[in-house]
Design a protein around this motif. Structure first.
Motif, mmCIF file in Angstrom:
data_model
loop_
_atom_site.group_PDB
_atom_site.id
_atom_site.type_symbol
_atom_site.label_atom_id
_atom_site.label_comp_id
_atom_site.label_asym_id
_atom_site.label_seq_id
_atom_site.Cartn_x
_atom_site.Cartn_y
_atom_site.Cartn_z
ATOM 1 N N SER A 50 -1.152 66.352 44.647
ATOM 2 C CA SER A 50 -0.770 66.036 46.056
ATOM 3 C C SER A 50 0.829 65.975 45.664
ATOM 4 N N TYR A 51 1.160 65.278 44.632
ATOM 5 C CA TYR A 51 2.558 64.962 44.136
ATOM 6 C C TYR A 51 3.246 66.337 43.686
ATOM 7 N N GLN A 52 2.186 66.947 42.806
ATOM 8 C CA GLN A 52 2.830 68.393 42.439
ATOM 9 C C GLN A 52 3.224 69.493 43.447
ATOM 10 N N ARG A 53 2.126 69.386 44.542
ATOM 11 C CA ARG A 53 2.367 70.427 45.569
ATOM 12 C C ARG A 53 3.787 69.926 46.378
ATOM 13 N N ALA A 54 3.792 68.622 46.496
ATOM 14 C CA ALA A 54 5.177 68.157 47.212
ATOM 15 C C ALA A 54 6.341 68.556 46.714
ATOM 16 N N GLN A 55 6.268 68.427 45.115
ATOM 17 C CA GLN A 55 7.549 68.854 44.413
ATOM 18 C C GLN A 55 7.592 70.262 44.565
ATOM 19 N N ALA A 56 6.607 71.304 44.405
ATOM 20 C CA ALA A 56 6.796 72.607 44.665
ATOM 21 C C ALA A 56 7.410 72.950 46.111
ATOM 22 N N VAL A 57 6.808 72.308 46.853
ATOM 23 C CA VAL A 57 7.613 72.454 48.301
ATOM 24 C C VAL A 57 9.052 72.463 48.364
ATOM 25 N N LEU A 58 9.470 70.986 47.890
ATOM 26 C CA LEU A 58 10.830 70.608 47.811
ATOM 27 C C LEU A 58 11.618 71.777 47.097
ATOM 28 N N LEU A 59 11.242 72.342 45.927
ATOM 29 C CA LEU A 59 11.836 73.217 45.282
ATOM 30 C C LEU A 59 12.011 74.596 46.039
ATOM 31 N N MET A 60 11.093 74.747 46.680
ATOM 32 C CA MET A 60 10.947 76.132 47.450
ATOM 33 C C MET A 60 11.932 76.092 48.605
ATOM 34 N N GLU A 61 12.064 74.872 49.305
ATOM 35 C CA GLU A 61 12.974 74.859 50.195
ATOM 36 C C GLU A 61 14.174 74.644 49.512
ATOM 37 N N ASP A 62 14.506 74.115 48.529
ATOM 38 C CA ASP A 62 16.104 74.019 47.940
ATOM 39 C C ASP A 62 16.537 75.505 47.633
ATOM 40 N N MET A 63 15.665 76.475 46.921
ATOM 41 C CA MET A 63 16.049 78.004 46.961
ATOM 42 C C MET A 63 16.379 78.571 48.171
ATOM 43 N N ALA A 65 17.496 77.046 51.062
ATOM 44 C CA ALA A 65 18.745 76.584 51.384
ATOM 45 C C ALA A 65 20.063 77.471 50.825
ATOM 46 N N ARG A 66 19.784 77.382 49.334
ATOM 47 C CA ARG A 66 20.742 78.163 48.488
ATOM 48 C C ARG A 66 21.103 79.791 49.105
ATOM 49 N N MET A 67 19.904 80.364 49.438
ATOM 50 C CA MET A 67 19.954 81.409 49.859
ATOM 51 C C MET A 67 20.748 81.747 51.025
ATOM 52 N N ILE A 68 20.454 80.849 52.030
ATOM 53 C CA ILE A 68 20.998 80.759 53.411
ATOM 54 C C ILE A 68 22.467 80.676 53.242
ATOM 55 N N VAL A 69 22.800 79.866 52.186
ATOM 56 C CA VAL A 69 24.279 79.578 52.282
ATOM 57 C C VAL A 69 25.103 80.390 51.743
ATOM 58 N N ASN A 70 24.514 81.243 50.721
ATOM 59 C CA ASN A 70 24.918 82.374 50.029
ATOM 60 C C ASN A 70 24.306 83.850 50.696
ATOM 61 N N ALA A 111 28.635 81.091 36.233
ATOM 62 C CA ALA A 111 29.507 81.296 37.264
ATOM 63 C C ALA A 111 28.867 80.812 38.730
ATOM 64 N N ALA A 112 29.893 79.979 39.680
ATOM 65 C CA ALA A 112 29.397 79.497 40.737
ATOM 66 C C ALA A 112 28.831 80.633 41.588
ATOM 67 N N GLY A 113 27.711 80.297 42.297
ATOM 68 C CA GLY A 113 27.007 81.059 43.289
ATOM 69 C C GLY A 113 25.654 81.485 42.597
ATOM 70 N N THR A 114 25.120 82.757 42.741
ATOM 71 C CA THR A 114 23.946 83.230 42.469
ATOM 72 C C THR A 114 23.413 82.715 41.239
ATOM 73 N N ALA A 115 24.412 83.117 40.050
ATOM 74 C CA ALA A 115 23.971 82.851 38.871
ATOM 75 C C ALA A 115 23.690 81.298 38.661
ATOM 76 N N ARG A 116 24.631 80.415 39.071
ATOM 77 C CA ARG A 116 24.441 78.940 39.045
ATOM 78 C C ARG A 116 23.086 78.374 39.725
ATOM 79 N N ASP A 117 23.174 78.878 40.778
ATOM 80 C CA ASP A 117 21.908 78.839 41.647
ATOM 81 C C ASP A 117 20.517 78.825 40.941
ATOM 82 N N LEU A 118 20.397 79.981 40.296
ATOM 83 C CA LEU A 118 19.257 80.502 39.614
ATOM 84 C C LEU A 118 19.123 79.513 38.382
ATOM 85 N N CYS A 119 20.230 79.263 37.744
ATOM 86 C CA CYS A 119 19.934 78.430 36.260
ATOM 87 C C CYS A 119 19.767 77.058 36.712
ATOM 88 N N GLU A 120 20.292 76.434 37.956
ATOM 89 C CA GLU A 120 19.826 74.982 38.382
ATOM 90 C C GLU A 120 18.154 74.873 38.894
#
Length: 210
Positions: A50-63, A65-70, A111-120
């Protein structure tokens, strides 16, 4: 003449318990304790899943949000959807970030933007933000991988103005066997596919110029 002692009309009740009764009681108790131990083990495994699934959902939502901003550069985050049916050949699985990729853990040089988002994002999938015990990550998903594929390419043609639709997936290795997923993110990376776990979402990103 001495009178013989009188005998009780009924036999005396037995005091205490016999050895066989003690052994049976211990055997029943042992089986009960084994059952409790097995239940606790299953419950703990379920908590980890359950914890791992919650972590996966958070990471999925994080990306997401990054795509919507950019949004202007949303397509740069994704690889082509080479396996729309979601099964079969591991070589047809989409490009995965996280475990096994070449992204650095220090993203300050990107570089700030796509490259840094994917790295993070890759850094987070590897569990870089989790506590460590020696070289091991405590609490991170096992073999975390993330995939972003284009499901519908954006089309800014006047009169069409079709938004881009992207599928964001996060895969990891589960703790016990279950039904193998049909999504291709992480396909072939965990040995037995019944340990393969994936969560996925689709995000539609409109065109700011339309």
């Amino acid at each position: 003449m001495n009178a013989s002692p009188s005998r009780p009309p009924f036999p005396l009740a037995q005091d205490g318990t016999t050895l066989i009764e003690v052994l049976v009681t211990m055997l029943i108790l042992a089986f009960g304790l084994l059952g409790i131990a097995a239940f606790q083990s299953k419950a703990q495994m379920g908590n980890v899943e359950s914890y791992q699934r919650a972590q996966a959902v958070l990471l999925m939502e994080d990306m997401s949000a990054r795509m919507i901003v950019n949004a202007t550069n949303a397509a740069a985050y994704a690889s082509a959807d080479t396996d729309p049916t979601g099964g079969g050949d591991p070589s047809q699985a989409p490009t995965a970030y996280g475990t096994g990729d070449a992204k650095p853990l220090d993203c300050s040089g990107e570089a700030a933007g796509t490259a840094r988002d994917l790295c993070e994002w890759s850094k987070a999938l590897k569990g870089a933000g989790e506590q460590t015990a020696g070289a091991a990550k405590i609490g991170a998903m096992i073999g975390g991988r993330g995939c972003i594929v284009v499901k519908q390419a954006a089309d800014p043609t006047p009169g069409v103005c079709k938004p881009g639709i992207y599928q964001i997936s996060v895969a990891w290795q589960g703790m016990h066997q279950t039904r193998a997923p049909k999504l291709s993110c992480g396909l072939g990376s965990y040995g037995d596919e019944q340990y393969h776990r994936v969560v996925s979402m689709r995000v539609s990103i409109g065109l700011p110029t339309c």
